[in-house]
Scaffold this motif. Structure first.
Motif, short mmCIF file in Angstrom:
data_model
loop_
_atom_site.label_atom_id
_atom_site.label_comp_id
_atom_site.label_asym_id
_atom_site.label_seq_id
_atom_site.Cartn_x
_atom_site.Cartn_y
_atom_site.Cartn_z
N PRO A 1 45.13 31.64 40.34
CA PRO A 1 44.28 32.69 40.91
C PRO A 1 42.84 32.55 40.43
N LEU A 2 41.92 33.09 41.17
CA LEU A 2 40.51 33.05 40.79
C LEU A 2 40.34 33.67 39.40
N ARG B 1 38.82 34.97 46.72
CA ARG B 1 40.13 34.74 46.09
C ARG B 1 41.07 34.02 47.05
N SER C 1 35.16 29.92 38.18
CA SER C 1 36.52 30.37 37.87
C SER C 1 37.03 29.77 36.57
N HIS D 1 41.79 42.35 38.36
CA HIS D 1 40.33 42.26 38.42
C HIS D 1 39.79 43.65 38.22
#
Length: 285
Positions: free
Chosen positions: A277-278, A243, A215, A284
């Protein structure tokens, strides 16, 4: 061993508690994901410890490889004294009294069993549900298959000298490997890996450390791409289970102190003011 290069972390301790406890020693460096696993676990079990900086690859004053900077590594691992503790001369190593424990996942199991058995779900049956995830991370060659390539290019090499094809291949390696963890979390409903998925355990530490490395690397790559010093970031997978797993880990102070804060510093990312967040992105592919 020369303990001149060391960081210390100690909670406030009363004289009574000091008399009842002893301090553990860790040899490693906070920018090592294997060391981060141990630091994270030490915070989980709330044990005071002393960290001696040790490395053959990185040293003071830079997050980059010594082979690039010409600097001196922290060392320690090349001493005869250290080899007595760890025959392979790798990091991390834990010293608990007269016991030396090496290999990060062995250290995780030891700390859980010795100091907080609920982290391996209380008993041998629980450990049997946790331990395969530690073995899986090793058997899947995260370290040499994608971890080292990604961090060496994105965190430890200047942008103009990076090999982004190597980094992209490492990104694909993470995508392929962590698909199994995503499948597990999705099937069980999570948010954690072992047992019924409802309790955090030692199983989550090595997977969480690998996810954090991936990440932070992709967040740093995105930052550099936006600044015009790196090519566009490859497509990022959705991974709803991972996530949520990453967000759940951030609710644990031990993860923030022992893993995420060190990794963000290593990649030159700002300290997190809240949950990250990831990949540092709410969108995404």
């Amino acid at each position: 061993l020369d303990h001149s290069n060391r960081n210390r972390w100690r909670p406030s301790r009363s004289p009574v508690l000091r008399a009842m406890s002893h301090e553990l020693k860790v040899f490693g460096r906070p920018s090592s994901s294997n060391t981060q696993k141990v630091l994270w676990m030490l915070h989980e079990v709330a044990r005071p410890f002393e960290l001696t900086l040790a490395s053959a690859r990185l040293g003071h004053g830079s997050q980059q490889l010594c082979e690039h900077t010409g600097g001196q590594p922290f060392g320690v691992v090349d001493t005869a004294e250290y080899k007595q503790l760890c025959p392979t001369r790798q990091i991390p190593t834990l010293q608990d009294g007269d016991l030396a424990v090496w290999e990060s996942h062995t250290i995780l199991r030891y700390l859980a069993e010795e100091y907080k058995p609920d982290l391996h779900l209380d008993n041998a049956r629980g450990m049997a549900q946790c331990s395969p995830w530690l073995d899986w991370v090793l058997a899947s060659s995260f370290n040499l298959g994608c971890n080292h390539h990604l961090v060496d290019e994105i965190a430890r090499t200047l942008p103009e000298k990076r090999d982004y094809e190597v980094a992209a291949q490492a990104h694909r390696g993470y995508t392929e490997r962590l698909a199994l963890a995503e499948e597990r979390l999705t099937a069980s409903g999570g948010p954690f890996l072992a047992g019924d998925g409802r309790r955090f355990s030692v199983a989550d530490v090595p997977v969480g450390a690998e996810l954090t490395r991936w990440s932070c690397a992709m967040e740093a790559w995105s930052r550099d791409a936006a600044a015009g010093v790196a090519p566009p970031v490859p497509a990022l997978p959705a991974l709803p289970g991972l996530r949520e797993f990453f967000l759940q880990l951030q609710a644990r102070p031990a993860f923030l102190q022992g893993c995420l804060s060190h990794e963000r510093e290593h990649f030159g990312l700002q300290a997190a003011a809240g949950a990250v967040p990831l990949f540092g992105r709410t969108d995404h592919e």
